[in-house]
Design a protein around this motif. Structure first.
Motif, PDB file in Angstrom:
ATOM      1  N   MET A   1      26.926  40.260 -29.593  1.00  0.00           N
ATOM      2  CA  MET A   1      27.348  40.037 -28.267  1.00  0.00           C
ATOM      3  C   MET A   1      27.094  38.871 -27.798  1.00  0.00           C
ATOM      4  SD  MET A   1      28.475  41.538 -25.444  1.00  0.00           S
ATOM      5  CE  MET A   1      28.378  43.434 -25.756  1.00  0.00           C
ATOM      6  N   GLU A   2      25.888  38.077 -28.089  1.00  0.00           N
ATOM      7  CA  GLU A   2      25.647  36.887 -27.686  1.00  0.00           C
ATOM      8  C   GLU A   2      26.754  35.568 -28.074  1.00  0.00           C
ATOM      9  OE1 GLU A   2      21.789  35.844 -28.667  1.00  0.00           O
ATOM     10  OE2 GLU A   2      20.812  37.313 -27.451  1.00  0.00           O
ATOM     11  N   ALA A   3      26.985  36.017 -29.330  1.00  0.00           N
ATOM     12  CA  ALA A   3      28.280  35.149 -29.855  1.00  0.00           C
ATOM     13  C   ALA A   3      29.453  35.264 -29.255  1.00  0.00           C
ATOM     14  CB  ALA A   3      28.476  35.485 -31.302  1.00  0.00           C
ATOM     15  N   THR A   4      29.938  36.685 -28.936  1.00  0.00           N
ATOM     16  CA  THR A   4      31.071  36.724 -28.140  1.00  0.00           C
ATOM     17  C   THR A   4      31.156  36.239 -26.803  1.00  0.00           C
ATOM     18  OG1 THR A   4      31.565  38.748 -29.364  1.00  0.00           O
ATOM     19  CG2 THR A   4      32.728  38.578 -27.094  1.00  0.00           C
ATOM     20  N   CYS A   5      29.987  36.301 -26.099  1.00  0.00           N
ATOM     21  CA  CYS A   5      29.514  35.559 -24.812  1.00  0.00           C
ATOM     22  C   CYS A   5      30.079  34.350 -24.891  1.00  0.00           C
ATOM     23  CB  CYS A   5      28.530  35.979 -24.148  1.00  0.00           C
ATOM     24  SG  CYS A   5      28.377  37.587 -23.696  1.00  0.00           S
TER      25      CYS A   5
ATOM     26  N   VAL B   1      31.674  32.584 -27.089  1.00  0.00           N
ATOM     27  CA  VAL B   1      33.008  32.092 -27.454  1.00  0.00           C
ATOM     28  C   VAL B   1      33.761  32.120 -26.064  1.00  0.00           C
ATOM     29  CG1 VAL B   1      35.193  32.920 -28.357  1.00  0.00           C
ATOM     30  CG2 VAL B   1      33.021  32.848 -29.861  1.00  0.00           C
ATOM     31  N   VAL B   2      33.570  33.193 -25.186  1.00  0.00           N
ATOM     32  CA  VAL B   2      34.441  33.241 -23.950  1.00  0.00           C
ATOM     33  C   VAL B   2      33.927  31.993 -23.201  1.00  0.00           C
ATOM     34  CG1 VAL B   2      34.549  34.622 -21.874  1.00  0.00           C
ATOM     35  CG2 VAL B   2      34.470  35.714 -24.113  1.00  0.00           C
ATOM     36  N   LEU B   3      32.922  31.753 -23.076  1.00  0.00           N
ATOM     37  CA  LEU B   3      32.451  30.573 -22.220  1.00  0.00           C
ATOM     38  C   LEU B   3      32.972  29.400 -22.531  1.00  0.00           C
ATOM     39  CD1 LEU B   3      30.737  29.560 -19.972  1.00  0.00           C
ATOM     40  CD2 LEU B   3      28.579  29.374 -21.580  1.00  0.00           C
ATOM     41  N   LEU B   4      32.822  29.151 -23.911  1.00  0.00           N
ATOM     42  CA  LEU B   4      33.179  27.719 -24.465  1.00  0.00           C
ATOM     43  C   LEU B   4      34.888  27.572 -24.396  1.00  0.00           C
ATOM     44  CD1 LEU B   4      31.063  27.377 -27.670  1.00  0.00           C
ATOM     45  CD2 LEU B   4      30.992  26.143 -25.512  1.00  0.00           C
ATOM     46  N   ARG B   5      35.628  28.832 -24.476  1.00  0.00           N
ATOM     47  CA  ARG B   5      37.030  28.804 -24.431  1.00  0.00           C
ATOM     48  C   ARG B   5      37.167  28.616 -22.869  1.00  0.00           C
ATOM     49  NH1 ARG B   5      39.671  34.517 -26.098  1.00  0.00           N
ATOM     50  NH2 ARG B   5      38.950  33.584 -28.136  1.00  0.00           N
ATOM     51  N   LEU B   6      36.820  29.130 -21.903  1.00  0.00           N
ATOM     52  CA  LEU B   6      36.888  28.856 -20.485  1.00  0.00           C
ATOM     53  C   LEU B   6      36.941  27.520 -20.292  1.00  0.00           C
ATOM     54  CD1 LEU B   6      37.641  30.099 -17.811  1.00  0.00           C
ATOM     55  CD2 LEU B   6      35.076  30.351 -17.436  1.00  0.00           C
ATOM     56  N   CYS B   7      35.764  26.852 -21.042  1.00  0.00           N
ATOM     57  CA  CYS B   7      35.700  25.425 -20.643  1.00  0.00           C
ATOM     58  C   CYS B   7      36.634  24.510 -21.113  1.00  0.00           C
ATOM     59  CB  CYS B   7      34.255  24.983 -21.253  1.00  0.00           C
ATOM     60  SG  CYS B   7      32.877  25.468 -20.718  1.00  0.00           S
TER      61      CYS B   7
ATOM     62  N   TRP C   1      31.789  29.558 -39.281  1.00  0.00           N
ATOM     63  CA  TRP C   1      31.889  28.463 -38.082  1.00  0.00           C
ATOM     64  C   TRP C   1      33.353  28.132 -37.856  1.00  0.00           C
ATOM     65  CZ3 TRP C   1      28.427  27.242 -34.543  1.00  0.00           C
ATOM     66  CH2 TRP C   1      27.339  27.320 -34.861  1.00  0.00           C
ATOM     67  N   SER C   2      34.294  28.139 -38.971  1.00  0.00           N
ATOM     68  CA  SER C   2      35.713  27.896 -38.792  1.00  0.00           C
ATOM     69  C   SER C   2      36.162  28.846 -37.848  1.00  0.00           C
ATOM     70  CB  SER C   2      36.226  27.967 -40.025  1.00  0.00           C
ATOM     71  OG  SER C   2      35.919  27.137 -41.048  1.00  0.00           O
ATOM     72  N   LEU C   3      35.939  30.204 -38.110  1.00  0.00           N
ATOM     73  CA  LEU C   3      36.330  31.253 -37.137  1.00  0.00           C
ATOM     74  C   LEU C   3      35.853  31.058 -35.801  1.00  0.00           C
ATOM     75  CD1 LEU C   3      38.229  33.760 -36.901  1.00  0.00           C
ATOM     76  CD2 LEU C   3      36.113  35.196 -37.479  1.00  0.00           C
ATOM     77  N   PHE C   4      34.602  30.859 -35.642  1.00  0.00           N
ATOM     78  CA  PHE C   4      33.955  30.681 -34.336  1.00  0.00           C
ATOM     79  C   PHE C   4      34.937  29.704 -33.640  1.00  0.00           C
ATOM     80  CE2 PHE C   4      30.924  28.007 -31.527  1.00  0.00           C
ATOM     81  CZ  PHE C   4      30.582  29.087 -30.818  1.00  0.00           C
ATOM     82  N   TRP C   5      35.123  28.257 -34.039  1.00  0.00           N
ATOM     83  CA  TRP C   5      35.879  27.404 -33.125  1.00  0.00           C
ATOM     84  C   TRP C   5      37.274  28.077 -33.190  1.00  0.00           C
ATOM     85  CZ3 TRP C   5      33.097  24.558 -30.393  1.00  0.00           C
ATOM     86  CH2 TRP C   5      31.840  24.250 -30.639  1.00  0.00           C
ATOM     87  N   GLN C   6      37.755  28.496 -34.262  1.00  0.00           N
ATOM     88  CA  GLN C   6      39.192  29.026 -34.002  1.00  0.00           C
ATOM     89  C   GLN C   6      39.426  29.805 -32.686  1.00  0.00           C
ATOM     90  OE1 GLN C   6      40.059  31.067 -37.789  1.00  0.00           O
ATOM     91  NE2 GLN C   6      40.648  29.070 -38.795  1.00  0.00           N
ATOM     92  N   GLN C   7      38.509  30.695 -32.540  1.00  0.00           N
ATOM     93  CA  GLN C   7      38.184  31.709 -31.362  1.00  0.00           C
ATOM     94  C   GLN C   7      38.293  30.975 -30.059  1.00  0.00           C
ATOM     95  OE1 GLN C   7      35.120  34.094 -32.628  1.00  0.00           O
ATOM     96  NE2 GLN C   7      36.578  35.739 -33.267  1.00  0.00           N
ATOM     97  N   ILE C   8      37.683  29.713 -30.229  1.00  0.00           N
ATOM     98  CA  ILE C   8      37.649  29.166 -28.970  1.00  0.00           C
ATOM     99  C   ILE C   8      38.888  28.313 -28.512  1.00  0.00           C
ATOM    100  CG2 ILE C   8      36.402  26.885 -27.898  1.00  0.00           C
ATOM    101  CD1 ILE C   8      33.878  28.113 -29.382  1.00  0.00           C
ATOM    102  N   TYR C   9      39.389  27.533 -29.815  1.00  0.00           N
ATOM    103  CA  TYR C   9      40.694  26.556 -29.256  1.00  0.00           C
ATOM    104  C   TYR C   9      41.807  27.157 -29.519  1.00  0.00           C
ATOM    105  CZ  TYR C   9      37.384  22.560 -29.635  1.00  0.00           C
ATOM    106  OH  TYR C   9      36.494  21.860 -29.818  1.00  0.00           O
ATOM    107  N   ASP C  10      41.885  28.705 -30.035  1.00  0.00           N
ATOM    108  CA  ASP C  10      43.262  29.384 -30.259  1.00  0.00           C
ATOM    109  C   ASP C  10      44.124  29.171 -28.946  1.00  0.00           C
ATOM    110  OD1 ASP C  10      44.771  30.400 -32.269  1.00  0.00           O
ATOM    111  OD2 ASP C  10      44.725  32.242 -30.863  1.00  0.00           O
ATOM    112  N   PRO C  11      43.748  29.626 -27.810  1.00  0.00           N
ATOM    113  CA  PRO C  11      44.684  29.811 -26.565  1.00  0.00           C
ATOM    114  C   PRO C  11      45.382  28.522 -26.162  1.00  0.00           C
ATOM    115  CG  PRO C  11      42.723  30.912 -26.116  1.00  0.00           C
ATOM    116  CD  PRO C  11      42.320  30.136 -27.435  1.00  0.00           C
TER     117      PRO C  11
END
Length: 246
Positions: free
Chosen positions: A1-5, A7-13, A185-195
């Motif tokens: 849950m923490e990781a998902t939150c 990701v959402v926060l960094l994606r928004l930034c 970590w690759s997937l973590f940053w992919q989820q952030i930058y993907d949109p």
């Protein structure tokens, strides 16, 4: 849950920082602008990419001739030809059919063909990978795609078209960037930058598990490897490479 939150926060930034690009997209300005500028960007980026993955591509294309027709000729269809940076890897006398959804790539394709006179060009088509109706069924020996399945609208439909145009015993060669491993970590940053990546790079999506669609497409044989391409950006290093036989 923490990781998902997170990701959402960094994606928004990231999205806030890229607000001007989103505004251009919302106003309908970005897409036609991207279609014109993207080929220029890819012409440069593909040269850099080719240098970094040269050995990977050389290895991948090493057995193209094994799928020549009984007469010895090799007819190859490349999906998403782009600026034509794969031409140097195709064997002498190979007959190629080039396709790309973006007509603005044509002058770059022409330039690449002029540098590779060992190839015979049958035709160049402006067509999406999901609809290759201009290519007759069972008419090509090999289909190739590199860095294409990340941006198509339907990988399932692309697989159906590839199987349709391939002759029995023909092969589909691929080199595609894909989603990173779970919890990496690759997937973590992919989820952030993907949109924003998808918006900026003409629909390119980083989080697709492309190998799953290849596995269920219905090929008689699938030779697939997961690799980490020797690229600078860690989040686009996960790739799959190999070939599938009809």
């Amino acid at each position: 849950m923490e990781a998902t939150c997170l990701v959402v926060l960094l994606r928004l930034c990231v999205q806030i920082l890229c607000l001007p690009a989103y505004l251009l997209w919302y106003l309908g300005i970005w897409d036609p602008l991207c279609k014109k500028l993207f080929p220029y960007c890819m012409a440069v980026a593909s040269l850099i990419y080719n240098k970094l993955v040269y050995e990977k591509k050389k290895e991948m294309f090493s057995n193209l001739k094994d799928f020549s027709s009984p007469t010895g000729a090799l007819t190859l269809l490349e999906i998403g030809t782009g600026p034509g940076t794969n031409f140097q890897f195709y064997p002498v006398g190979c007959k190629i059919i080039c396709t790309d959804v973006n007509p603005n790539f044509q002058k770059f394709i022409d330039k690449s063909l002029a540098k590779n006179p060992h190839l015979q060009v049958e035709r160049c088509l402006v067509a999406p990978a999901e609809d290759l109706h201009q290519v007759p069924a069972a008419s090509v020996d090999v289909v190739v795609s590199t860095l294409v399945l990340c941006s198509v609208k339907s990988q399932e439909q692309v697989m159906k078209e590839i199987l349709r145009v391939l002759r029995p015993g023909g092969a589909y060669f691929f080199l595609e960037h894909v989603a990173g491993a779970p919890s990496s970590w690759s997937l973590f940053w992919q989820q952030i930058y993907d949109p924003i990546w998808k918006c900026l790079f003409d629909g390119c999506t980083m989080t697709r598990e492309t190998w799953k669609n290849l596995e269920k497409a219905g090929f008689s044989e699938l030779k697939l490897r997961h690799i980490y391409a020797p690229l600078i950006l860690n989040f686009i290093k996960p790739h799959i490479t190999g070939y599938a036989v009809k």
